[in-house]
Scaffold this motif. Structure first.
Motif, short mmCIF file in Angstrom:
data_model
loop_
_atom_site.label_atom_id
_atom_site.label_comp_id
_atom_site.label_asym_id
_atom_site.label_seq_id
_atom_site.Cartn_x
_atom_site.Cartn_y
_atom_site.Cartn_z
N THR A 226 -29.21 13.72 -1.38
CA THR A 226 -28.95 14.19 -0.02
C THR A 226 -27.70 15.06 0.03
O THR A 226 -27.63 16.00 0.79
N SER A 227 -26.72 14.76 -0.79
CA SER A 227 -25.53 15.62 -0.87
C SER A 227 -25.91 16.99 -1.41
O SER A 227 -25.45 18.02 -0.90
N ALA A 228 -26.73 17.02 -2.43
CA ALA A 228 -27.16 18.29 -3.02
C ALA A 228 -27.99 19.10 -2.03
O ALA A 228 -27.91 20.33 -2.01
N ALA A 229 -28.77 18.44 -1.20
CA ALA A 229 -29.60 19.14 -0.21
C ALA A 229 -28.73 19.90 0.79
O ALA A 229 -29.13 20.97 1.25
N LEU A 230 -27.57 19.39 1.11
CA LEU A 230 -26.69 20.09 2.04
C LEU A 230 -26.26 21.45 1.49
O LEU A 230 -26.12 22.41 2.24
N ASP A 231 -26.09 21.55 0.18
CA ASP A 231 -25.72 22.82 -0.44
C ASP A 231 -26.85 23.85 -0.31
O ASP A 231 -26.60 25.05 -0.27
N LEU A 232 -28.08 23.37 -0.24
CA LEU A 232 -29.22 24.27 -0.13
C LEU A 232 -29.42 24.81 1.29
O LEU A 232 -30.13 25.78 1.49
N CYS A 233 -28.81 24.18 2.25
CA CYS A 233 -28.97 24.57 3.65
C CYS A 233 -27.94 25.64 4.01
O CYS A 233 -27.00 25.41 4.78
N SER A 234 -28.13 26.82 3.47
CA SER A 234 -27.13 27.88 3.65
C SER A 234 -27.06 28.40 5.08
O SER A 234 -26.04 28.94 5.50
N GLY A 235 -28.11 28.23 5.86
CA GLY A 235 -28.09 28.70 7.24
C GLY A 235 -27.51 27.71 8.22
O GLY A 235 -27.36 28.01 9.40
N LEU A 236 -27.16 26.55 7.75
CA LEU A 236 -26.62 25.51 8.62
C LEU A 236 -25.11 25.66 8.71
O LEU A 236 -24.42 25.80 7.71
N ARG A 237 -24.62 25.63 9.95
CA ARG A 237 -23.17 25.74 10.13
C ARG A 237 -22.45 24.60 9.43
O ARG A 237 -22.91 23.46 9.45
N PRO A 238 -21.30 24.87 8.82
CA PRO A 238 -20.57 23.83 8.08
C PRO A 238 -20.26 22.58 8.90
O PRO A 238 -20.28 21.48 8.37
N LEU A 239 -20.00 22.75 10.20
CA LEU A 239 -19.69 21.58 11.03
C LEU A 239 -20.88 20.65 11.21
O LEU A 239 -20.72 19.49 11.58
N LEU A 240 -22.09 21.16 10.95
CA LEU A 240 -23.28 20.34 11.08
C LEU A 240 -23.67 19.67 9.77
O LEU A 240 -24.58 18.85 9.75
N LYS A 241 -23.00 20.01 8.70
CA LYS A 241 -23.30 19.41 7.40
C LYS A 241 -22.49 18.12 7.25
O LYS A 241 -21.27 18.15 7.15
N ARG A 242 -23.21 17.02 7.27
CA ARG A 242 -22.56 15.72 7.12
C ARG A 242 -23.33 14.87 6.15
O ARG A 242 -24.55 14.96 6.06
N HIS A 243 -22.62 14.06 5.44
CA HIS A 243 -23.23 13.11 4.52
C HIS A 243 -22.69 11.73 4.87
O HIS A 243 -21.49 11.54 4.94
N HIS A 244 -23.58 10.81 5.14
CA HIS A 244 -23.17 9.46 5.53
C HIS A 244 -23.89 8.45 4.66
O HIS A 244 -25.11 8.53 4.48
N VAL A 245 -23.17 7.52 4.10
CA VAL A 245 -23.75 6.42 3.33
C VAL A 245 -23.51 5.14 4.12
O VAL A 245 -22.37 4.77 4.38
N GLN A 246 -24.60 4.50 4.52
CA GLN A 246 -24.50 3.26 5.29
C GLN A 246 -24.64 2.09 4.34
O GLN A 246 -25.67 1.91 3.71
#
Length: 54
Positions: A4-24
């Protein structure tokens, strides 16, 4: 967790403030989307991102 962390790197069109990684901690796959932890801990984070994106 790393996927899931790696997937955030692939989302180049997503604003940085919307990129979050949470482990519950303390929940299984089902517990992430149901029950008290979802309602009290996880959903508020999801809701915040949705409201920010709107």
């Amino acid at each position: 967790m790393g996927q899931t962390s790696a997937a955030l790197d692939l989302c180049s069109g997503l604003r940085p403030l919307l990129k979050r990684h949470h482990v519950q901690t303390g929940v299984g796959h089902y517990g992430v989307f149901a029950g008290r932890r979802w309602q009290n801990e996880i959903y508020p984070l999801v809701r915040e991102v949705i409201q920010f994106a709107a």
